[in-house]
Motif scaffolding. Structure first.
Motif, mmCIF file in Angstrom:
data_model
loop_
_atom_site.group_PDB
_atom_site.id
_atom_site.type_symbol
_atom_site.label_atom_id
_atom_site.label_comp_id
_atom_site.label_asym_id
_atom_site.label_seq_id
_atom_site.Cartn_x
_atom_site.Cartn_y
_atom_site.Cartn_z
ATOM 1 N N ALA A 111 0.840 -1.198 0.000
ATOM 2 C CA ALA A 111 0.000 0.000 0.000
ATOM 3 C C ALA A 111 0.876 1.249 0.000
ATOM 4 N N ALA A 112 0.494 2.222 -0.814
ATOM 5 C CA ALA A 112 1.237 3.473 -0.909
ATOM 6 C C ALA A 112 0.335 4.646 -0.564
ATOM 7 N N LEU A 113 0.853 5.567 0.229
ATOM 8 C CA LEU A 113 0.092 6.747 0.629
ATOM 9 C C LEU A 113 0.038 7.789 -0.482
ATOM 10 N N ARG A 114 1.032 7.784 -1.339
ATOM 11 C CA ARG A 114 1.178 8.873 -2.308
ATOM 12 C C ARG A 114 0.869 8.408 -3.721
ATOM 13 N N LEU A 115 1.851 8.413 -4.582
ATOM 14 C CA LEU A 115 1.604 8.191 -5.999
ATOM 15 C C LEU A 115 1.568 6.712 -6.349
ATOM 16 N N ILE A 116 0.762 6.367 -7.327
ATOM 17 C CA ILE A 116 0.801 5.025 -7.893
ATOM 18 C C ILE A 116 2.163 4.836 -8.561
ATOM 19 N N SER A 117 2.759 3.670 -8.367
ATOM 20 C CA SER A 117 4.132 3.480 -8.843
ATOM 21 C C SER A 117 4.413 2.014 -9.085
ATOM 22 N N ARG A 118 5.393 1.761 -9.968
ATOM 23 C CA ARG A 118 5.892 0.401 -10.189
ATOM 24 C C ARG A 118 7.085 0.101 -9.277
ATOM 25 N N ALA A 119 7.549 1.089 -8.554
ATOM 26 C CA ALA A 119 8.743 0.936 -7.729
ATOM 27 C C ALA A 119 8.381 0.538 -6.309
ATOM 28 N N SER A 120 9.052 -0.477 -5.792
ATOM 29 C CA SER A 120 8.746 -0.967 -4.453
ATOM 30 C C SER A 120 9.018 0.083 -3.381
ATOM 31 N N VAL A 121 9.968 0.985 -3.626
ATOM 32 C CA VAL A 121 10.308 1.994 -2.613
ATOM 33 C C VAL A 121 9.165 2.977 -2.376
ATOM 34 N N ALA A 122 8.214 3.038 -3.304
ATOM 35 C CA ALA A 122 7.086 3.963 -3.161
ATOM 36 C C ALA A 122 6.037 3.463 -2.176
ATOM 37 N N TYR A 123 6.135 2.211 -1.765
ATOM 38 C CA TYR A 123 5.095 1.593 -0.948
ATOM 39 C C TYR A 123 5.480 1.601 0.527
#
Length: 123
Positions: free
Chosen positions: A98-110
């Motif tokens: 789950a990510a609070l911010r932008l949808i992303s393909r990068a695991s660091v975004a979650y």
């Protein structure tokens, strides 16, 4: 804080189907971008699919596009991964994130991760 619990993994023959579920705790699930990643033995974790908070935007890795479908039910605090035409190379531990911010393909975004569920595809 969000807790994620994946279910639905198992052993399936090549060409078969499985549906993974990820149940989230917390009242703010509908505001999170959600994703599925996977990690095979000896390999790095890789992006599988992601969906934005409304469910209106999805992205897939090239390796699963056309075979897997990500969806969500905000009323049930659950995200799904329908996997069809499974191949032995799909064998991995599948993680929900789950990510609070932008949808992303990068695991660091979650920001939050589940414990994973094993998917094994036999040839």
């Amino acid at each position: 804080q969000v807790q994620l619990v994946e279910t639905g993994g198992g052993l399936v023959q090549a060409g078969g189907s499985l549906r993974l579920s990820c149940a989230a705790s917390g009242r703010t699930f509908s505001t999170y971008q959600m994703a599925w990643f996977r990690q095979a033995p000896g390999k790095e974790r890789e992006f599988v699919a992601t969906i934005n908070w409304t469910g209106g935007l999805t992205y897939y890795s090239d390796s699963v596009k056309g075979r897997f479908t990500i969806s969500r039910d905000n009323a049930k605090n659950t995200v799904y991964l329908q996997m069809n035409s499974l191949k032995p190379e799909d064998t991995a531990v599948y993680y929900c994130a789950a990510a609070l911010r932008l949808i992303s393909r990068a695991s660091v975004a979650y920001d939050y991760w589940g414990q994973g569920t094993q998917v094994t595809v036999s040839s």
